[in-house]
Scaffold this motif. Structure first.
Motif, PDB file in Angstrom:
ATOM      1  N   TRP A 187       0.828  -1.072  -0.074  1.00 55.11           N
ATOM      2  CA  TRP A 187       0.136  -0.004   0.019  1.00 55.11           C
ATOM      3  C   TRP A 187       0.729   1.462   0.117  1.00 55.11           C
ATOM      4  N   HIS A 188       0.635   2.184  -0.738  1.00 53.81           N
ATOM      5  CA  HIS A 188       1.180   3.507  -0.845  1.00 53.81           C
ATOM      6  C   HIS A 188       1.232   4.383   0.313  1.00 53.81           C
ATOM      7  N   PHE A 189       2.085   4.882   0.813  1.00 54.21           N
ATOM      8  CA  PHE A 189       2.079   5.855   2.003  1.00 54.21           C
ATOM      9  C   PHE A 189       1.738   5.107   3.217  1.00 54.21           C
ATOM     10  N   ALA A 190       1.836   3.972   3.466  1.00 52.01           N
ATOM     11  CA  ALA A 190       1.504   2.955   4.465  1.00 52.01           C
ATOM     12  C   ALA A 190       2.093   3.147   5.742  1.00 52.01           C
ATOM     13  N   ARG A 191       3.285   3.688   5.992  1.00 54.49           N
ATOM     14  CA  ARG A 191       3.869   3.667   7.141  1.00 54.49           C
ATOM     15  C   ARG A 191       3.240   4.728   8.211  1.00 54.49           C
ATOM     16  N   PRO A 192       2.960   4.164   9.364  1.00 56.87           N
ATOM     17  CA  PRO A 192       2.292   5.096  10.613  1.00 56.87           C
ATOM     18  C   PRO A 192       3.186   6.179  10.669  1.00 56.87           C
ATOM     19  N   GLY A 193       2.424   7.263  10.661  1.00 54.86           N
ATOM     20  CA  GLY A 193       2.968   8.519  10.923  1.00 54.86           C
ATOM     21  C   GLY A 193       3.155   9.358   9.434  1.00 54.86           C
ATOM     22  N   ASN A 194       3.067   8.841   8.147  1.00 51.95           N
ATOM     23  CA  ASN A 194       3.032   9.401   7.002  1.00 51.95           C
ATOM     24  C   ASN A 194       1.452  10.119   7.024  1.00 51.95           C
ATOM     25  N   ARG A 195       1.584  11.569   6.571  1.00 51.67           N
ATOM     26  CA  ARG A 195       0.728  12.429   6.499  1.00 51.67           C
ATOM     27  C   ARG A 195      -0.102  12.427   5.107  1.00 51.67           C
ATOM     28  N   PHE A 196       0.326  11.492   4.149  1.00 53.55           N
ATOM     29  CA  PHE A 196      -0.500  11.597   3.018  1.00 53.55           C
ATOM     30  C   PHE A 196      -2.034  11.455   3.061  1.00 53.55           C
ATOM     31  N   TRP A 197      -2.488  10.323   3.560  1.00 50.86           N
ATOM     32  CA  TRP A 197      -3.842   9.949   3.816  1.00 50.86           C
ATOM     33  C   TRP A 197      -4.549  11.236   4.755  1.00 50.86           C
ATOM     34  N   PRO A 198      -4.160  11.593   5.756  1.00 53.90           N
ATOM     35  CA  PRO A 198      -4.664  12.675   6.533  1.00 53.90           C
ATOM     36  C   PRO A 198      -5.012  13.787   5.935  1.00 53.90           C
ATOM     37  N   ALA A 199      -3.711  14.154   5.042  1.00 52.35           N
ATOM     38  CA  ALA A 199      -3.811  15.411   4.279  1.00 52.35           C
ATOM     39  C   ALA A 199      -4.767  15.300   2.915  1.00 52.35           C
ATOM     40  N   LEU A 200      -4.928  14.212   2.411  1.00 54.06           N
ATOM     41  CA  LEU A 200      -5.780  13.905   1.113  1.00 54.06           C
ATOM     42  C   LEU A 200      -7.339  14.312   1.778  1.00 54.06           C
ATOM     43  N   HIS A 201      -7.544  13.681   2.931  1.00 56.91           N
ATOM     44  CA  HIS A 201      -8.811  13.966   3.533  1.00 56.91           C
ATOM     45  C   HIS A 201      -9.346  15.382   3.953  1.00 56.91           C
ATOM     46  N   LEU A 202      -8.360  15.878   4.760  1.00 60.78           N
ATOM     47  CA  LEU A 202      -8.519  16.927   5.493  1.00 60.78           C
ATOM     48  C   LEU A 202      -8.274  18.270   4.229  1.00 60.78           C
ATOM     49  N   SER A 203      -7.864  18.126   3.039  1.00 66.22           N
ATOM     50  CA  SER A 203      -7.791  18.903   2.072  1.00 66.22           C
ATOM     51  C   SER A 203      -8.942  18.974   1.278  1.00 66.22           C
TER      52      SER A 203
END
Length: 166
Positions: free
Chosen positions: A27-43
């Motif tokens: 899975w892309h950007f899977a490491r805990p602490g990576n901010r991709f998924w939160p940023a994708l949603h919050l944006s």
């Protein structure tokens, strides 16, 4: 993960390369602490925060995700200029084939090397005739302490608004 050929691809997100953790999970950007998924949603790109295991849901939103380099490393700094340049060529071919409205590369240093743009900065890049719009995002890795989560979210939001994504 990309939408099926012929399906609309509004934004193609491109990471630098998989972390060892992402390579292990697939899975892309899977490491805990990576901010991709939160940023994708919050944006505003996604209606809720997706888990990396749900990356397949991006296609239904007209979003895709890939990497410049396939080789997994503990840190992106382990990649050489030749690998990044070759990854840039592969990405250019993918973009020519899939024709996203916007290519968003997460990682300005890798973008500079891969595309021989030493002065590139985060944000919109100068247009190139016949190519999609290119946007450079900050690297969302937790190792990128220079960018806080709110700043990363703001950069993603600016991209979403510029891309016309509602």
């Amino acid at each position: 993960m990309l939408p099926a050929p012929g399906a609309p691809l509004h934004v193609l997100f491109c990471g630098i390369n998989p972390s060892l953790y992402s390579a292990a999970t697939g899975w892309h950007f899977a490491r805990p602490g990576n901010r991709f998924w939160p940023a994708l949603h919050l944006s505003g790109f996604t209606p809720r925060q997706l888990d990396p295991s749900e990356q397949h849901l991006l296609a239904g939103l007209g979003l895709g995700i890939t990497n410049l380099v396939a080789r997994a490393t503990a840190q992106a700094a382990e990649l050489g200029a030749a690998e990044l340049h070759a990854g840039g060529e592969r990405l250019a071919a993918l973009v020519a084939d899939r024709r996203p409205r916007v290519l968003a590369v997460a990682g300005v240093t890798a973008y500079r090397t891969a595309f021989a743009r030493p002065r590139a900065a985060v944000g919109a890049q100068p247009p190139t005739p016949g190519s999609p719009r290119v946007w450079v995002l900050p690297n969302p890795s937790g190792l990128n302490a220079a960018w806080t989560t709110p700043r990363i979210v703001a950069a993603f939001r600016e991209l979403r608004e510029a891309a016309g994504e509602q």
